[in-house]
Design a protein around this motif. Structure first.
Motif, PDB file in Angstrom:
ATOM      1  N   LYS A 159      -6.045   7.366  14.159  1.00 20.10           N
ATOM      2  CA  LYS A 159      -5.950   8.788  14.749  1.00 20.10           C
ATOM      3  C   LYS A 159      -6.762   9.632  13.982  1.00 20.10           C
ATOM      4  N   GLU A 160      -6.465   9.775  12.773  1.00 19.57           N
ATOM      5  CA  GLU A 160      -7.210  10.754  11.887  1.00 19.57           C
ATOM      6  C   GLU A 160      -7.029  10.455  10.416  1.00 19.57           C
ATOM      7  N   PRO A 161      -8.136   9.822   9.697  1.00 19.36           N
ATOM      8  CA  PRO A 161      -8.023   9.541   8.485  1.00 19.36           C
ATOM      9  C   PRO A 161      -7.910  10.849   7.453  1.00 19.36           C
ATOM     10  N   THR A 162      -7.112  10.820   6.399  1.00 20.84           N
ATOM     11  CA  THR A 162      -7.200  12.050   5.680  1.00 20.84           C
ATOM     12  C   THR A 162      -7.241  11.266   4.218  1.00 20.84           C
ATOM     13  N   PRO A 163      -7.713  12.219   3.315  1.00 26.96           N
ATOM     14  CA  PRO A 163      -7.760  11.795   2.023  1.00 26.96           C
ATOM     15  C   PRO A 163      -6.352  11.354   1.370  1.00 26.96           C
ATOM     16  N   ARG A 164      -5.374  12.288   1.652  1.00 29.28           N
ATOM     17  CA  ARG A 164      -4.028  11.908   1.231  1.00 29.28           C
ATOM     18  C   ARG A 164      -3.613  10.611   1.749  1.00 29.28           C
ATOM     19  N   LEU A 165      -3.663  10.360   3.401  1.00 28.25           N
ATOM     20  CA  LEU A 165      -3.403   8.930   3.686  1.00 28.25           C
ATOM     21  C   LEU A 165      -4.031   7.926   3.046  1.00 28.25           C
ATOM     22  N   PHE A 166      -5.438   8.098   2.797  1.00 25.86           N
ATOM     23  CA  PHE A 166      -6.286   6.973   1.922  1.00 25.86           C
ATOM     24  C   PHE A 166      -5.599   6.972   0.743  1.00 25.86           C
ATOM     25  N   ARG A 167      -5.210   7.682  -0.132  1.00 22.32           N
ATOM     26  CA  ARG A 167      -4.884   7.544  -1.322  1.00 22.32           C
ATOM     27  C   ARG A 167      -3.484   6.804  -1.288  1.00 22.32           C
ATOM     28  N   GLU A 168      -2.801   7.002  -0.458  1.00 17.87           N
ATOM     29  CA  GLU A 168      -1.540   6.240  -0.288  1.00 17.87           C
ATOM     30  C   GLU A 168      -1.755   4.747  -0.041  1.00 17.87           C
ATOM     31  N   VAL A 169      -2.703   4.463   0.813  1.00 19.72           N
ATOM     32  CA  VAL A 169      -2.878   3.076   1.035  1.00 19.72           C
ATOM     33  C   VAL A 169      -3.656   2.500   0.036  1.00 19.72           C
ATOM     34  N   THR A 170      -4.571   3.160  -0.803  1.00 16.21           N
ATOM     35  CA  THR A 170      -5.160   2.320  -1.996  1.00 16.21           C
ATOM     36  C   THR A 170      -4.262   2.280  -2.986  1.00 16.21           C
ATOM     37  N   GLN A 171      -3.123   3.155  -3.247  1.00 18.27           N
ATOM     38  CA  GLN A 171      -2.178   2.676  -4.286  1.00 18.27           C
ATOM     39  C   GLN A 171      -1.415   1.843  -3.551  1.00 18.27           C
ATOM     40  N   ALA A 172      -1.127   1.677  -2.609  1.00 15.00           N
ATOM     41  CA  ALA A 172      -0.216   0.416  -1.782  1.00 15.00           C
ATOM     42  C   ALA A 172      -0.897  -0.910  -2.390  1.00 15.00           C
ATOM     43  N   PHE A 173      -2.286  -0.819  -2.130  1.00 17.93           N
ATOM     44  CA  PHE A 173      -3.173  -1.806  -2.351  1.00 17.93           C
ATOM     45  C   PHE A 173      -3.434  -2.556  -3.900  1.00 17.93           C
ATOM     46  N   LYS A 174      -3.173  -1.409  -4.748  1.00 18.96           N
ATOM     47  CA  LYS A 174      -3.530  -1.414  -6.021  1.00 18.96           C
ATOM     48  C   LYS A 174      -2.228  -2.314  -6.453  1.00 18.96           C
ATOM     49  N   ALA A 175      -1.136  -1.856  -5.906  1.00 15.24           N
ATOM     50  CA  ALA A 175       0.471  -2.458  -6.381  1.00 15.24           C
ATOM     51  C   ALA A 175       0.083  -3.975  -5.734  1.00 15.24           C
ATOM     52  N   ALA A 176      -0.093  -4.115  -4.747  1.00  9.29           N
ATOM     53  CA  ALA A 176      -0.391  -5.510  -4.277  1.00  9.29           C
ATOM     54  C   ALA A 176      -1.156  -6.461  -5.106  1.00  9.29           C
ATOM     55  N   VAL A 177      -2.293  -5.835  -5.438  1.00 13.40           N
ATOM     56  CA  VAL A 177      -3.214  -6.654  -6.301  1.00 13.40           C
ATOM     57  C   VAL A 177      -2.603  -6.900  -7.565  1.00 13.40           C
ATOM     58  N   ALA A 178      -1.925  -6.009  -8.100  1.00 12.93           N
ATOM     59  CA  ALA A 178      -1.205  -6.087  -9.795  1.00 12.93           C
ATOM     60  C   ALA A 178      -0.181  -7.256  -9.549  1.00 12.93           C
ATOM     61  N   THR A 179       0.396  -7.657  -8.424  1.00 11.62           N
ATOM     62  CA  THR A 179       1.223  -8.900  -8.302  1.00 11.62           C
ATOM     63  C   THR A 179       0.625  -9.883  -8.714  1.00 11.62           C
ATOM     64  N   THR A 180      -0.649 -10.096  -8.428  1.00  8.81           N
ATOM     65  CA  THR A 180      -1.405 -11.483  -8.170  1.00  8.81           C
ATOM     66  C   THR A 180      -1.479 -12.013  -9.703  1.00  8.81           C
ATOM     67  N   LYS A 181      -1.344 -10.923 -10.740  1.00 12.40           N
ATOM     68  CA  LYS A 181      -1.788 -11.376 -12.161  1.00 12.40           C
ATOM     69  C   LYS A 181      -0.434 -11.358 -12.786  1.00 12.40           C
ATOM     70  N   GLY A 182       0.627 -11.096 -12.112  1.00 10.33           N
ATOM     71  CA  GLY A 182       2.152 -10.952 -12.817  1.00 10.33           C
ATOM     72  C   GLY A 182       2.427  -9.668 -13.467  1.00 10.33           C
ATOM     73  N   GLU A 183       1.572  -8.629 -13.434  1.00  7.30           N
ATOM     74  CA  GLU A 183       1.808  -7.430 -13.655  1.00  7.30           C
ATOM     75  C   GLU A 183       2.879  -6.485 -13.121  1.00  7.30           C
ATOM     76  N   GLY A 184       3.094  -6.836 -11.844  1.00  6.59           N
ATOM     77  CA  GLY A 184       4.076  -5.973 -11.327  1.00  6.59           C
ATOM     78  C   GLY A 184       3.652  -4.866 -10.639  1.00  6.59           C
ATOM     79  N   GLY A 185       4.519  -3.881  -9.753  1.00  4.87           N
ATOM     80  CA  GLY A 185       4.073  -2.833  -9.454  1.00  4.87           C
ATOM     81  C   GLY A 185       4.727  -1.573 -10.140  1.00  4.87           C
ATOM     82  N   ALA A 186       5.177  -1.813 -11.499  1.00  3.56           N
ATOM     83  CA  ALA A 186       5.984  -0.660 -11.800  1.00  3.56           C
ATOM     84  C   ALA A 186       5.120   0.428 -12.456  1.00  3.56           C
ATOM     85  N   GLN A 187       3.869   0.116 -12.567  1.00  7.09           N
ATOM     86  CA  GLN A 187       3.058   1.231 -12.973  1.00  7.09           C
ATOM     87  C   GLN A 187       2.310   1.911 -11.757  1.00  7.09           C
ATOM     88  N   CYS A 188       2.716   1.514 -10.736  1.00  4.91           N
ATOM     89  CA  CYS A 188       2.019   1.977  -9.303  1.00  4.91           C
ATOM     90  C   CYS A 188       3.290   2.839  -8.752  1.00  4.91           C
TER      91      CYS A 188
END
Length: 767
Positions: A159-188
């Motif tokens: 519908k309409e991309p906003t900076p706040r919504l984009f930040r939420e998606v990027t933080q979720a993506f960061k948490a997902a990528v962190a699991t690939t190296k066994g770091e977990g999503g605790a810092q996210c």
């Protein structure tokens, strides 16, 4: 001043005097500064400088005491009043509060450093406690990502991309990528715990994030592929830069952790779309380049292509920053991957050669610098090998890495021709290749010579430079005796494309000479094809024609003389064609422009040799593909196999045959005598078989069949043995069928057998 002070004191009453205080500044200060309770004083004395300061302080206090004593003489009534009412003003030591006041002006070393550090430790503990509280709060605040959240994000971004919504998606993506190296999503802020959620989130980002970023920054799609619109030109770049940087770092981290080829392909395609964003962030771009180089050199075929396209795109748009380091790393990766060459690795090496050549084509100035350094390095290795003449120095030249590097630079100079910048490198490269051929000019290194000649042919044809390749090929006809019968036979042909050196066993095989004739035919035909339209072709071909005719006179093997005769006919046909066309020309040899125009016209019209070469090339490529894929050329041929009976089986048969005949004890001697004769044969045959097994081990899985003469002799011996065995079996059958029993003398004669059988066995062993 004293009289003035005295008059004033006399005029004042006691109450006024007590309210006003003393006139002197020192006295005023002493009255204003009331002694305050202090902590325990330090007992340790400082150095001499500190003691001097203490003496000065004591001097001031003594001066004040002297003033009070003078007051006793000047005004005894007031002094008496002070004694009666405030004795503390008169009785004081040097160590009074004024000293403490003066001490504040000077810095003193602490008596114990541990006391001060204890306070800092307390502060650190408090800070750690606060951090622990913050961390606990963050852990409590982590949100678990669900499929429903991903669907909501997807719908909202459409519908309409906003900076706040984009930040939420990027933080979720960061948490997902962190699991690939066994770091977990605790810092996210978010936490991805389910594999299905991880796959859905990564797939959502790969498909939709690029479009979202384009819409959020108001970037228009590029119409001109040559000019790239950088996202940093958008006014909204600064506001979203941190989130974009986080996402790009996550993509690189994800690429470094993946192992599945199909997923890597999808991520590489996504990274290729994000190249403009990476170019705006140098640190993230360097990390991406590192991963792209890894995929280009070690990945699957599709991933190699995608990685190369991304590297090429980066170098085209930020050439001054990334081209030189990328070219250097790509060349190093190419050399590392060329250490071993096999039919499976050869296509990958060719791909790296061609793609690296395209990268060098981006900037000829940078290419000249790289080529000059690396060709010089190859020349230094060759010079050391020629001067030192040791096994180690020879091996530094005669290896796959060296040969593939020579071929790479031949391809680079051929592809980028004409280039005034790279033209001076043609001559030194040719000299290095020719020196490599001449380093060890023996028959064992004929495959390496073939590779060098093929590289020189490529360089000569593309750069229009005459390189004397034919002498290195024609001299092989003189060095190898093709009339000599091969010492060994082998089913598999020798694949010259993936070997550099032949062993002694290969030189004795028939497949070696067969492959050598094929290689000579191919290389001579290819070289003549490159010169087929040259006006000097008849003179160029004349020495080769003479050598081929001499070879045909000497060679008595039809399989070798037939292809050479066909090659000779094609070369002579093309030579006569050029001679006929040349006689009709109306210009002189000195007219270079007219000669070039004539050669161009002949090339366009075609020559007999070029037409034959085009047909032959199609057939030859099919054969090469079969060789590379590992299929045998002779797989359809049913070669005869010689089967020999084992010695133990023969002994068992002999025992079976004579078991029924010798029943009495007197006949056992004859049995032993007969078995001894067979035993001699069996011992000699077993020795021969042991020798054959040792030869098989030394020949590296090559089938060991004896030469033609040995084969014929062996077959005749086996036939004689079989005939003797058949005669004995027939005699045994007849003896068993007769109802009359045999006498003991007859049985002994039958057991001893005829003397000519023993003589035949001795003759066969001597052969």
């Amino acid at each position: 001043m004293a009289a003035k002070q005295k008059r004033k004191l006399e005029d004042l009453t006691v109450d006024e005097f007590l309210l006003s205080g003393f006139d002197s500044a020192d006295e005023d200060e002493s009255e204003e500064e009331t002694p305050k309770p202090k902590g325990p004083k330090k007992k340790e004395k400082l150095n001499s400088a500190a003691t001097n300061i203490d003496d000065k302080k004591k001097g001031k206090a003594s001066q004040h005491k002297e003033q009070l004593s003078r007051l006793k003489n000047k005004d005894p009534e007031f002094y008496k009043f002070l004694q009666d009412n405030d004795q503390t003003l008169l009785n004081f030591d040097d160590t009074d509060s004024s000293d403490d006041e003066d001490e504040k002006k000077y810095h003193k070393l602490p008596s114990a450093l541990q006391e001060a550090s204890s306070d800092d430790d307390d502060d650190d503990e408090e800070e750690e406690g606060q951090k622990g509280l913050k961390k606990s709060k963050k852990e409590v605040e982590t949100i678990k990502v669900t499929d429903k959240m991903i669907e909501d994000w997807k719908a909202a971004l459409k519908k309409e991309p906003t900076p706040r919504l984009f930040r939420e998606v990027t933080q979720a993506f960061k948490a997902a990528v962190a699991t690939t190296k066994g770091e977990g999503g605790a810092q996210c802020r978010y936490k991805v715990a389910d594999s299905s959620v991880f796959n859905a989130l990564v797939l959502f980002c790969i498909k939709d994030i690029h479009v979202t970023m384009q819409r959020m920054l108001n970037l228009k799609p590029d119409r001109d592929q040559k000019k790239l619109a950088f996202p940093s030109s958008s006014p909204k770049w600064q506001k979203n830069q941190i989130d974009i940087k986080m996402y790009l770092s996550g993509v690189v981290q994800l690429l470094s952790c993946l192992t599945e080829a199909t997923v890597i392909t999808a991520v590489l395609q996504h990274a290729n779309q994000l190249i403009p964003y990476y170019l705006c962030l140098p640190k993230q771009c360097r990390h991406l380049v590192k991963q792209l180089l890894k995929q280009w050199s070690t990945g699957e075929e599709t991933n190699r292509v995608l990685a190369f396209l991304a590297l090429n795109k980066i170098c085209r748009h930020k050439q001054e920053t990334y081209l030189n380091p990328i070219l250097k790393q790509m060349y190093i990766s190419y050399v590392q991957n060329c250490k071993f060459t096999s039919p499976n690795a050869l296509p990958m090496i060719n791909f790296m050669q061609r793609t690296l050549t395209e990268m060098y084509a981006l900037d000829t100035q940078a290419t000249y610098q790289h080529a000059f350094i690396y060709i010089r390095q190859l020349a230094i290795h060759l010079r050391n090998a020629m001067t030192m003449k040791k096994k180690e120095t020879y091996q530094s030249v005669y290896n796959w890495q060296y040969i593939h590097c020579l071929y790479l630079w031949c391809r680079v100079l051929s592809s980028l021709h004409p280039s005034d910048v790279l033209q001076p490198l043609i001559y030194p490269l040719c000299q290095v290749i020719i020196g490599t051929i001449k380093l060890v000019p023996t028959a064992r290194y004929y495959p390496l010579r073939m590779h060098c000649c093929r590289a020189l042919t490529l360089l000569s044809s593309s750069t229009k430079t005459f390189v004397p390749v034919l002498p290195f090929l024609v001299e092989i006809f003189q060095q190898v005796d093709f009339n000599k019968k091969p010492g060994r036979m082998s089913k598999k042909p020798i694949n010259f494309a993936v070997i550099l050196k032949l062993n002694k066993v290969n030189l004795m095989e028939k497949a070696y000479k067969d492959g050598l004739i094929d290689q000579l035919y191919d290389l001579i035909l290819e070289y003549f094809h490159t010169q087929a339209s040259s006006i000097g072709f008849p003179e160029l071909a004349l020495p080769t024609i003479i050598q081929l005719k001499a070879f045909l006179k000497e060679c008595k093997v039809a399989n070798y003389s037939k292809p050479v005769r066909q090659l000779l006919e094609k070369v002579q046909e093309n030579s006569s064609y050029i001679t006929g066309r040349r006689q009709k020309a109306a210009f002189g040899v000195a007219d270079a422009a007219a000669v070039a125009a004539w050669e161009k016209q002949v090339h366009e019209e075609g020559t007999p040799l070029s037409r034959y070469y085009s047909q032959w090339k199609k057939l030859r490529e099919k054969e090469i593909q079969l060789e590379i894929s590992g299929k045998e050329r002779m797989e359809d041929l049913d070669l005869p196999e010689i089967k020999r009976k084992k010695i133990q089986e023969k002994k068992a048969e002999d025992k079976k045959e004579f078991k029924d005949l010798f029943q009495s004890d007197s006949d056992s001697d004859g049995d032993d005598a007969g078995l001894k004769m067979k035993g001699k044969k069996s011992s000699r045959a077993s020795d021969d078989d042991d020798d054959d097994e040792e030869d098989d081990d030394d020949l590296e899985d090559l089938s060991d069949l004896s030469d033609d003469e040995g084969m014929e002799g062996g077959e005749s011996d086996d036939d004689d043995d079989d005939d003797d065995d058949e005669e004995e079996e027939e005699g045994d059958k007849k003896a068993s069928k007769t109802p009359q029993p045999l006498s003991s003398s007859a049985l002994i004669k039958l057991a001893e057998g005829d003397e000519d059988v023993v003589e035949d066995l001795e003759l066969s062993d001597d052969d």
